[in-house]
Design an enzyme around this catalytic site. Structure first.
Site, PDB file in Angstrom:
ATOM      1  N   LYS A 179      36.358  19.740 -53.912  1.00 36.13           N
ATOM      2  CA  LYS A 179      35.276  20.313 -53.118  1.00 36.13           C
ATOM      3  C   LYS A 179      33.990  20.170 -53.915  1.00 36.13           C
ATOM      4  O   LYS A 179      33.755  20.877 -54.888  1.00 36.13           O
ATOM      5  CB  LYS A 179      35.519  21.794 -52.826  1.00 36.13           C
ATOM      6  N   GLU A 254      34.400  25.193 -66.710  1.00 36.86           N
ATOM      7  CA  GLU A 254      33.210  24.708 -67.420  1.00 36.86           C
ATOM      8  C   GLU A 254      32.039  25.466 -66.833  1.00 36.86           C
ATOM      9  O   GLU A 254      31.629  25.186 -65.697  1.00 36.86           O
ATOM     10  CB  GLU A 254      33.030  23.196 -67.190  1.00 36.86           C
ATOM     11  N   CYS A 293      23.586  22.070 -67.738  1.00 32.75           N
ATOM     12  CA  CYS A 293      24.323  23.178 -68.344  1.00 32.75           C
ATOM     13  C   CYS A 293      24.034  23.292 -69.831  1.00 32.75           C
ATOM     14  O   CYS A 293      24.020  24.375 -70.389  1.00 32.75           O
ATOM     15  CB  CYS A 293      25.814  23.009 -68.101  1.00 32.75           C
ATOM     16  N   GLU A 396      21.058  32.455 -67.976  1.00 37.99           N
ATOM     17  CA  GLU A 396      20.802  31.038 -67.686  1.00 37.99           C
ATOM     18  C   GLU A 396      19.820  30.936 -66.511  1.00 37.99           C
ATOM     19  O   GLU A 396      20.093  31.422 -65.420  1.00 37.99           O
ATOM     20  CB  GLU A 396      22.131  30.370 -67.306  1.00 37.99           C
TER      21      GLU A 396
HETATM   22  P1  NAD Z   1      28.086  27.611 -58.507  1.00 36.12           P
HETATM   23  O1  NAD Z   1      28.983  28.448 -59.334  1.00 36.12           O
HETATM   24  O2  NAD Z   1      27.199  28.293 -57.541  1.00 36.12           O
HETATM   25  O3  NAD Z   1      28.934  26.566 -57.656  1.00 36.12           O
HETATM   26  C1  NAD Z   1      29.805  25.648 -58.257  1.00 36.12           C
HETATM   27  C2  NAD Z   1      30.844  25.243 -57.244  1.00 36.12           C
HETATM   28  O4  NAD Z   1      31.670  26.370 -56.978  1.00 36.12           O
HETATM   29  C3  NAD Z   1      30.282  24.814 -55.896  1.00 36.12           C
HETATM   30  O5  NAD Z   1      31.047  23.771 -55.375  1.00 36.12           O
HETATM   31  C4  NAD Z   1      30.433  26.062 -55.067  1.00 36.12           C
HETATM   32  O6  NAD Z   1      30.503  25.813 -53.680  1.00 36.12           O
HETATM   33  C5  NAD Z   1      31.741  26.604 -55.585  1.00 36.12           C
HETATM   34  N1  NAD Z   1      31.957  28.039 -55.396  1.00 36.12           N
HETATM   35  C6  NAD Z   1      31.045  29.021 -55.265  1.00 36.12           C
HETATM   36  N2  NAD Z   1      31.665  30.216 -55.094  1.00 36.12           N
HETATM   37  C7  NAD Z   1      32.992  29.977 -55.146  1.00 36.12           C
HETATM   38  C8  NAD Z   1      34.149  30.811 -55.050  1.00 36.12           C
HETATM   39  N3  NAD Z   1      34.068  32.122 -54.851  1.00 36.12           N
HETATM   40  N4  NAD Z   1      35.359  30.224 -55.153  1.00 36.12           N
HETATM   41  C9  NAD Z   1      35.472  28.894 -55.369  1.00 36.12           C
HETATM   42  N5  NAD Z   1      34.415  28.063 -55.443  1.00 36.12           N
HETATM   43  C10 NAD Z   1      33.185  28.602 -55.343  1.00 36.12           C
HETATM   44  O7  NAD Z   1      27.293  26.691 -59.516  1.00 36.12           O
HETATM   45  P2  NAD Z   1      26.131  25.668 -59.157  1.00 36.12           P
HETATM   46  O8  NAD Z   1      24.914  26.490 -58.864  1.00 36.12           O
HETATM   47  O9  NAD Z   1      26.606  24.686 -58.171  1.00 36.12           O
HETATM   48  O10 NAD Z   1      25.980  24.899 -60.543  1.00 36.12           O
HETATM   49  C11 NAD Z   1      25.225  25.366 -61.586  1.00 36.12           C
HETATM   50  C12 NAD Z   1      26.098  25.995 -62.652  1.00 36.12           C
HETATM   51  O11 NAD Z   1      27.052  25.040 -63.111  1.00 36.12           O
HETATM   52  C13 NAD Z   1      25.320  26.379 -63.869  1.00 36.12           C
HETATM   53  O12 NAD Z   1      25.722  27.649 -64.304  1.00 36.12           O
HETATM   54  C14 NAD Z   1      25.686  25.325 -64.892  1.00 36.12           C
HETATM   55  O13 NAD Z   1      25.532  25.722 -66.220  1.00 36.12           O
HETATM   56  C15 NAD Z   1      27.087  25.046 -64.533  1.00 36.12           C
HETATM   57  N6  NAD Z   1      27.514  23.739 -65.050  1.00 36.12           N
HETATM   58  C16 NAD Z   1      28.323  23.710 -66.155  1.00 36.12           C
HETATM   59  C17 NAD Z   1      28.698  22.486 -66.710  1.00 36.12           C
HETATM   60  C18 NAD Z   1      29.569  22.423 -67.940  1.00 36.12           C
HETATM   61  O14 NAD Z   1      29.993  21.337 -68.316  1.00 36.12           O
HETATM   62  N7  NAD Z   1      29.856  23.526 -68.599  1.00 36.12           N
HETATM   63  C19 NAD Z   1      28.262  21.309 -66.120  1.00 36.12           C
HETATM   64  C20 NAD Z   1      27.446  21.371 -64.997  1.00 36.12           C
HETATM   65  C21 NAD Z   1      27.076  22.605 -64.470  1.00 36.12           C
END
Ligand code: NAD
Length: 502
Positions: A179, A254, A293, A396
């Site tokens: 997803k 992650e 990130c 963040e």
């Molecule tokens: P997010 O947590 O809002 O969403 C990430 C994914 O999770 C999306 O596909 C979203 O639809 C899904 N999601 C949201 N709620 C969910 C739930 N309850 N159950 C299952 N899936 C759910 O994050 P974002 O805003 O898309 O991305 C930004 C974040 O990602 C930042 O915190 C960033 O640091 C992190 N990130 C981390 C890395 C790493 O390697 N550590 C890499 C890229 C991004």
């Protein structure tokens, strides 16, 4: 791309619309105009995709396909990605708002991930023979696929994050459902087409486009899923871990970061050193508008060079060319959404209320020919005189905001750099090799750069300490996440043990 509008859910080898027939417009962040329409899947679509992946794992041939064949398929995928580099790079730019140059670089890294995991599994032997202490026993440790993997990815590096999961999952012989972020699904949809073109059997790769609260949540809780690998924010990651724990699934997380960039005065002693450290501090904080990130969003600088360094940093940050990622000469695109821009504005406002000093930025830029008024642009922002108590330093932001803190001693620098609940990445800049190694050794972060910022290698593990996550992607550990380990003990000369007399 052979995907027709709305048919962006791929289950058991077929492209289809959502069972509810719901759709979602995908917006270009540079002008907030829709450029694609995708299926808005729900929990019922997730169920169908998981059932297909389950059947392909339990009864299909992929899990037992010889490793050399699996590796060859991954290499074909890498070749197809390189063939479609321009198209995919452009798509990533429109979807996520990054510059086309960044989009192309992402596709190169995606292809590298497929090649790396192909090479890694192809080089492995059949298992590790263990010395059982007797020649009547043959004991070997082997690796097997985990099963059905549910992969959930964010919007900032949509295809790159997907590839760090898909490539090792396939290399290990798993089937998967993915997803992508609901706001940036386009390149992941395209990748599924490339996997099919490369010859992956139906049911092995399935995608459900749709929101996290329904599709993602269903992935995490579904009893037929064996492993959940999630990249995203701390709040959703915690929910995923809680849901997965109920079924005792394997979980890899992650999550976010609040990454320190520690600069010692000796790194700035020469003009060249000063220029390099300022240049890299800009890159650390502002590439992809800080939506990284591992963004170096906390500059922690030795007090004696603070004024000169921050003045130059602010001067150069103000000159960063903001605009639509597809325009020539643009250095930085918009934020991904209005929500992300408002979140960034909220952090800057709170920092100013708490006493931070604005050195540059802090507002939306004027519209221009390369910067539509409707786009989600925000100026690179430098906030001086920050401290640990400020929300902007602890949390963040995920936007183009750099905070400045200062130190006087090495111990103080290390304490500040480790003073975060996260632990994803950090850097130390110094001309003193001994200090570089000492500080790197003391930083509680999953990646530490010495006199550099941001590079990663597919062959080196990526992941976080603390609340930055659980598990590792890339490197041998990134493959191990997708495997079960089995010990096969063969008695070559079985005899009664007579433990029980009768
Ligand atoms: P997010 O947590 O809002 O969403 C990430 C994914 O999770 C999306 O596909 C979203 O639809 C899904 N999601 C949201 N709620 C969910 C739930 N309850 N159950 C299952 N899936 C759910 O994050 P974002 O805003 O898309 O991305 C930004 C974040 O990602 C930042 O915190 C960033 O640091 C992190 N990130 C981390 C890395 C790493 O390697 N550590 C890499 C890229 C991004």
């Amino acid at each position: 791309m052979s995907v027709s509008a709305h048919n962006t859910i791929h289950v058991d080898g077929e492209w289809r619309s959502a069972l509810s027939a719901a759709t979602r417009e995908i917006l270009d962040p540079a002008d907030a105009k829709p450029f694609a329409v995708v299926a808005e899947g729900g929990a019922e679509d997730a169920d169908a995709a998981i059932a297909a992946a389950r059947a392909a794992f339990d009864r299909g041939r992929w899990p037992t396909t010889p490793v050399a064949e699996r590796a060859a398929l991954l290499r074909r995928v890498a070749g197809l990605l390189r063939r479609d580099r321009e198209e995919l790079g452009l798509l990533e730019s429109r979807d996520a708002g990054k510059t086309v140059e960044e989009g192309r670089a992402d596709i190169d890294c995606v292809a590298d991930a497929f090649t790396y995991f192909a090479d890694l599994v192809a080089a492995e032997g059949p298992g590790r023979v263990v010395d059982a202490g007797t020649d009547t026993v043959h004991s070997v440790v082997v690796h097997e696929p985990v099963g059905v993997c549910a992969l959930i990815t964010p919007w900032n590096y949509p295809l790159l994050q997907a590839s760090w999961k898909i490539a090792p999952a396939l290399a290990a012989g798993n089937t998967f459902v993915i997803k992508p972020s609901e706001i940036t699904p386009m390149t992941t949809i395209a990748l599924i087409d490339l996997l099919v073109e490369a010859g992956l059997p139906a049911g092995v790769a399935n995608i459900v486009t749709g929101p996290g609260h329904s599709v993602g949540a269903r992935f995490a809780e579904h009893p037929e899923v064996d492993l959940v690998s999630f990249t995203g924010g701390l709040v959703s990651g915690t929910k995923v871990a809680q849901a997965a724990a109920v079924g005792v699934k394997k979980v890899a997380l992650e999550l976010g970061g609040k990454n320190p960039n520690v600069v010692f005065a000796d790194a700035c002693a020469t003009d060249e050193g000063f220029d390099t450290a300022v240049d890299q501090a800009l890159n650390a904080a502002f590439i992809h508008s800080g939506q990284v990130c591992s963004a170096g969003s906390r500059l922690i600088i030795e007090e004696s060079v603070r004024e000169r360094f921050v003045a130059e940093l602010a001067r150069r940050a103000a000159k960063i060319r903001l605009g639509r990622g597809t325009e020539d000469g643009v250095e930085c695109g918009p934020l991904v959404s209005e929500q992300q821009r408002e979140k960034t504005e909220g952090y800057v406002a709170s920092a100013l209320e708490e006493g931070a000093v604005l050195r540059t930025g802090g507002k939306r830029p004027e519209p221009s020919g390369i910067r539509p008024a409707t786009g989600y642009f925000y100026e690179p922002t430098v906030l001086d005189h920050c401290h640990r108590e400020m929300r902007v330093v602890r949390e963040e932001v995920f936007g183009p905001v750099l905070t400045v803190e200062t130190f006087r001693t090495e111990d103080e620098a290390v304490a500040l750099a480790n003073d975060t609940e996260y632990g994803l990445a950090g850097a130390v800049w110094t001309a003193d090799a001994g200090r570089a190694r000492r500080v790197a050794g003391r930083l509680r972060h999953g990646t530490v750069w010495i006199n550099d910022f941001h590079p990663y290698l597919p062959q080196a593990e990526w992941g976080g300490f603390g609340k930055s996550g659980v598990g590792r992607e890339l490197g041998p550990s990134g493959l191990a996440e997708y495997r079960e380990t089995k010990h096969v003990y063969q008695n070559l000369d079985p005899k009664p043990v007579r433990w029980f007399a009768g």
